[in-house]
Design a protein around this motif. Sequence first.
Motif, mmCIF file in Angstrom:
data_model
loop_
_atom_site.group_PDB
_atom_site.id
_atom_site.type_symbol
_atom_site.label_atom_id
_atom_site.label_comp_id
_atom_site.label_asym_id
_atom_site.label_seq_id
_atom_site.Cartn_x
_atom_site.Cartn_y
_atom_site.Cartn_z
ATOM 1 N N ALA A 1 47.678 30.701 37.711
ATOM 2 C CA ALA A 1 48.030 31.619 38.360
ATOM 3 C C ALA A 1 48.229 33.194 37.664
ATOM 4 O O ALA A 1 48.737 34.157 38.150
ATOM 5 C CB ALA A 1 49.615 31.327 39.043
ATOM 6 N N TYR B 1 43.156 35.021 40.474
ATOM 7 C CA TYR B 1 44.108 34.007 41.524
ATOM 8 C C TYR B 1 44.642 34.834 42.544
ATOM 9 O O TYR B 1 44.914 34.746 43.737
ATOM 10 C CB TYR B 1 45.355 33.475 40.597
ATOM 11 C CG TYR B 1 46.070 32.811 41.526
ATOM 12 C CD1 TYR B 1 45.878 31.319 41.825
ATOM 13 C CD2 TYR B 1 47.420 33.016 41.738
ATOM 14 C CE1 TYR B 1 46.684 30.718 42.754
ATOM 15 C CE2 TYR B 1 48.514 32.523 42.475
ATOM 16 C CZ TYR B 1 47.917 31.281 42.963
ATOM 17 O OH TYR B 1 48.688 30.546 43.752
ATOM 18 N N GLN B 2 44.869 36.301 42.383
ATOM 19 C CA GLN B 2 45.447 37.197 43.282
ATOM 20 C C GLN B 2 44.393 38.036 44.109
ATOM 21 O O GLN B 2 44.901 38.217 45.164
ATOM 22 C CB GLN B 2 46.025 38.473 42.384
ATOM 23 C CG GLN B 2 47.075 38.049 41.523
ATOM 24 C CD GLN B 2 48.308 37.441 42.037
ATOM 25 O OE1 GLN B 2 48.735 37.511 43.136
ATOM 26 N NE2 GLN B 2 48.845 36.494 41.065
ATOM 27 N N HIS C 1 45.587 24.477 47.145
ATOM 28 C CA HIS C 1 45.794 23.363 46.146
ATOM 29 C C HIS C 1 45.721 22.269 46.778
ATOM 30 O O HIS C 1 46.328 21.779 47.392
ATOM 31 C CB HIS C 1 47.092 23.705 45.476
ATOM 32 C CG HIS C 1 47.390 22.772 44.391
ATOM 33 N ND1 HIS C 1 48.604 22.272 44.078
ATOM 34 C CD2 HIS C 1 46.622 22.022 43.395
ATOM 35 C CE1 HIS C 1 48.404 21.504 42.940
ATOM 36 N NE2 HIS C 1 47.338 21.376 42.740
#
Length: 354
Positions: free
Chosen positions: A43, A48-49, A55
């Motif tokens: 993260a 990741y953004q 998940h």
Amino acid sequence: MPLAISNHALRMSGGIERYALTLVRGLHERGIRPVVLAKSFDATLPEYQWVDAIHVPVGFLPGKLRDMWFDWRLRRLKLRLDLRPLIACNQTGAADIAICGSTHPGFLEAMQRPARRIDRWKTSLERSHLENARVIVAHSRLMAEQVQRFYGIHADKIRVLYPPVDALRFHAVSDDAREALRAKLGLPTGRATFLLVSTGHRRKGLDRLVEFFRATDLPVSLAVAGRPIDVAAPNIRYLGYLGDVENAYRAADFTVIASRFEPFGLVGIESVLCGTPIVVADSVGCAEVLREAGGIRFSLADDASFERAIRQALERWRDGSHRVRDVSAALAYDPSVQTHLDALLGEAARIGMA
């Protein structure tokens, strides 16, 4: 229908993880936000953004069962969320576009290992990955040939697309900056330094390299980045794990790839983009796209050919002609991310899923 990518993880790690990150980065540049399904995420990464992360936990299972559970969950998530096209970097029968960066039977053959029960499970999962997909993207001709040989899949279903490299990270620097990097890493002067990047030393051929560099009286040294080595020799140096491996490429005179099994070998292209040519076994996938300015090939089947390649590299080093100044003269394909994405998304459009 959202574009989806699956992989074991979204993090900085091995070649296929770097590939998935590169795809995410390239899609972000186009304003496309994909769904990414993975067992784990880092993260802290900017990538990741840029994704909708799903998940899929597997830690509650024994290690040998995790890939099969991941495949089972991917199949169901794809149906429930209507995730099409699914570009699968891991082995799964849910793939619409199956990325083939390796083959397990090819690995066993190259490493001269017998197939155990876990290997048969892995091969079965890989077969499902390749047979169920609408199209297979092979990262080298070597992989395309192995898909046909080991799985009997027709060539019409396979597209060879060499993997991209992030040119924002991997690029050459000035001669002065390069000299500063050499000093920082403690690379010797008066010797040509050959870099090995390795986290799996037997597969990467470290034993063969140590045997040569220990015995030679040529003005050469071997620098190893990655997993620790248990080697003591005056001209062999361990650099440690490097989060900025691009600086090791820039500092070295050559990168050496002597792998027993290397379906493509992103390190070779990364090195060339950093201005450093490669000495590479002709059985390695990236040797398919290497031009003369990009480096020198040798044969793993001929020990004498490796010494000839080192001597040829030394000649270039001595006359100062070894550095890669023009990537297009060194590589026979365009390693840019957007060129690769054009082709990959074109395959999605061709099978009616764009």
